[in-house]
Scaffold this motif. Structure first.
Motif, mmCIF file in Angstrom:
data_model
loop_
_atom_site.group_PDB
_atom_site.id
_atom_site.type_symbol
_atom_site.label_atom_id
_atom_site.label_comp_id
_atom_site.label_asym_id
_atom_site.label_seq_id
_atom_site.Cartn_x
_atom_site.Cartn_y
_atom_site.Cartn_z
ATOM 1 N N ILE A 107 36.009 33.391 32.457
ATOM 2 C CA ILE A 107 37.099 33.883 33.310
ATOM 3 C C ILE A 107 36.514 34.511 34.572
ATOM 4 N N MET A 108 35.457 35.306 34.392
ATOM 5 C CA MET A 108 34.795 35.908 35.552
ATOM 6 C C MET A 108 34.272 34.820 36.493
ATOM 7 N N ASP A 109 33.700 33.770 35.917
ATOM 8 C CA ASP A 109 33.190 32.655 36.731
ATOM 9 C C ASP A 109 34.292 32.006 37.571
ATOM 10 N N TYR A 110 35.507 31.894 37.018
ATOM 11 C CA TYR A 110 36.618 31.333 37.787
ATOM 12 C C TYR A 110 36.859 32.165 39.055
ATOM 13 N N PHE A 111 36.849 33.483 38.865
ATOM 14 C CA PHE A 111 37.060 34.359 40.016
ATOM 15 C C PHE A 111 35.886 34.306 40.989
ATOM 16 N N LEU A 112 34.667 34.321 40.454
ATOM 17 C CA LEU A 112 33.494 34.242 41.328
ATOM 18 C C LEU A 112 33.529 32.959 42.159
ATOM 19 N N GLU A 113 33.896 31.875 41.517
ATOM 20 C CA GLU A 113 33.985 30.599 42.221
ATOM 21 C C GLU A 113 35.060 30.662 43.312
ATOM 22 N N GLU A 114 36.167 31.285 42.995
ATOM 23 C CA GLU A 114 37.260 31.421 43.964
ATOM 24 C C GLU A 114 36.806 32.180 45.214
ATOM 25 N N PHE A 115 35.922 33.143 45.041
ATOM 26 C CA PHE A 115 35.430 33.943 46.163
ATOM 27 C C PHE A 115 34.077 33.448 46.686
ATOM 28 N N ASN A 116 33.681 32.238 46.252
ATOM 29 C CA ASN A 116 32.394 31.649 46.674
ATOM 30 C C ASN A 116 31.226 32.577 46.397
ATOM 31 N N ASP A 117 31.259 33.214 45.256
ATOM 32 C CA ASP A 117 30.198 34.126 44.847
ATOM 33 C C ASP A 117 29.306 33.425 43.823
ATOM 34 N N ASN A 118 28.258 34.092 43.379
ATOM 35 C CA ASN A 118 27.302 33.503 42.433
ATOM 36 C C ASN A 118 27.908 33.370 41.038
ATOM 37 N N VAL A 119 28.360 32.182 40.724
ATOM 38 C CA VAL A 119 28.927 31.915 39.401
ATOM 39 C C VAL A 119 27.831 32.107 38.354
ATOM 40 N N GLY A 120 28.165 32.808 37.278
ATOM 41 C CA GLY A 120 27.227 33.007 36.183
ATOM 42 C C GLY A 120 26.333 34.219 36.309
ATOM 43 N N LYS A 121 26.448 34.990 37.366
ATOM 44 C CA LYS A 121 25.506 36.106 37.546
ATOM 45 C C LYS A 121 25.822 37.315 36.674
ATOM 46 N N ARG A 122 27.070 37.494 36.277
ATOM 47 C CA ARG A 122 27.504 38.569 35.366
ATOM 48 C C ARG A 122 27.084 39.967 35.845
ATOM 49 N N SER A 123 27.057 40.192 37.149
ATOM 50 C CA SER A 123 26.764 41.505 37.705
ATOM 51 C C SER A 123 28.035 42.348 37.616
ATOM 52 N N VAL A 124 27.951 43.455 36.919
ATOM 53 C CA VAL A 124 29.114 44.302 36.683
ATOM 54 C C VAL A 124 28.824 45.733 37.138
ATOM 55 N N PRO A 125 29.852 46.510 37.396
ATOM 56 C CA PRO A 125 31.250 46.124 37.358
ATOM 57 C C PRO A 125 31.618 45.228 38.542
ATOM 58 N N TYR A 126 32.476 44.286 38.274
ATOM 59 C CA TYR A 126 33.042 43.398 39.283
ATOM 60 C C TYR A 126 34.539 43.468 39.083
ATOM 61 N N PHE A 127 35.269 43.782 40.137
ATOM 62 C CA PHE A 127 36.709 43.914 39.971
ATOM 63 C C PHE A 127 37.428 43.397 41.209
ATOM 64 N N ILE A 128 38.654 43.005 40.977
ATOM 65 C CA ILE A 128 39.476 42.429 42.023
ATOM 66 C C ILE A 128 40.782 43.209 42.051
ATOM 67 N N ILE A 129 41.100 43.739 43.223
ATOM 68 C CA ILE A 129 42.359 44.454 43.409
ATOM 69 C C ILE A 129 43.264 43.532 44.212
ATOM 70 N N GLY A 130 44.306 43.037 43.561
ATOM 71 C CA GLY A 130 45.157 42.052 44.224
ATOM 72 C C GLY A 130 44.371 40.781 44.426
ATOM 73 N N GLU A 132 41.387 41.067 46.526
ATOM 74 C CA GLU A 132 40.175 41.560 47.191
ATOM 75 C C GLU A 132 39.102 41.942 46.165
ATOM 76 N N PRO A 133 37.955 41.248 46.196
ATOM 77 C CA PRO A 133 36.902 41.522 45.209
ATOM 78 C C PRO A 133 36.014 42.699 45.606
ATOM 79 N N PHE A 134 35.491 43.374 44.585
ATOM 80 C CA PHE A 134 34.542 44.474 44.747
ATOM 81 C C PHE A 134 33.431 44.294 43.735
ATOM 82 N N GLU A 135 32.222 44.611 44.128
ATOM 83 C CA GLU A 135 31.093 44.555 43.204
ATOM 84 C C GLU A 135 30.412 45.910 43.187
ATOM 85 N N GLY A 136 30.104 46.392 41.977
ATOM 86 C CA GLY A 136 29.445 47.678 41.834
ATOM 87 C C GLY A 136 30.444 48.822 41.934
ATOM 88 N N TYR A 137 29.980 49.986 41.511
ATOM 89 C CA TYR A 137 30.838 51.169 41.587
ATOM 90 C C TYR A 137 29.997 52.426 41.646
#
Length: 170
Positions: A107-130, A132-137
């Motif tokens: 599921i995370m990969d679907y979102f990463l792909e949608e945002f042209n990000d590194n699919v499969g990297k599993r860098s967390v926390p990764y969150f999307i508000i509406g 808009e994606p955010f990485e790290g906290y």
């Protein structure tokens, strides 16, 4: 020398706080206040599934990808739970553990792909508000998170809801 340096930093920090406060006031002006909130923190379901996801006209979705044992993820959970009573009326949270749950990782990969990000990297926390994606906290992102929730809520009819990539028929 150090005293002057500290005074300058304090002044800069006060300016930043005033700026952030102005942004929060601006966002809150356009959103109806609801005094029915309580001060009790609401626990977030940490084991969301695709079938849990709904798309509502009166709320935006926040997708939170986290890792079991990730300290930054725990900090973000605490922060999101702390704002639920005041801002929870604007969003639904769906949390997916991705380090040990391969389905959630997809599921995370679907979102990463949608945002042209590194699919499969599993860098967390990764969150999307509406939409808009955010990485790290860290806590310096708190005001940005709140302001993004409020701005995405105000613009909720014009944001992508990801229903198609999640293959949901709600």
């Amino acid at each position: 020398i150090y005293a002057n340096h500290t005074d300058t930093n304090t002044s800069d920090n006060n300016n930043k706080e005033n700026n952030t406060s102005s942004i929060n006031k601006e966002n809150n002006k356009e959103i109806e206040e609801d005094n029915s909130s309580t001060s009790e923190a609401v626990k977030i379901n940490r084991n969301s599934t695709l079938s849990d996801i709904t798309f509502q006209n009166d709320k935006i979705n926040l997708y939170f990808f986290w890792g079991d044992g990730c300290p930054h993820c725990e900090e973000l959970f605490s922060f999101l739970e702390s704002i639920q009573s005041e801002y929870g009326k604007y969003f639904n949270i769906y949390a997916f553990e991705v380090w040990y749950n391969e389905e959630n990782g997809k599921i995370m990969d679907y979102f990463l792909e949608e945002f042209n990000d590194n699919v499969g990297k599993r860098s967390v926390p990764y969150f999307i508000i509406g939409d808009e994606p955010f990485e790290g906290y860290n806590s310096s992102k708190n005001d940005t998170i709140i302001n993004t929730i409020l701005s995405k809520y105000k613009d909720r009819n014009n944001i992508k809801n990801f229903e198609s990539i999640l293959n949901l028929n709600n």
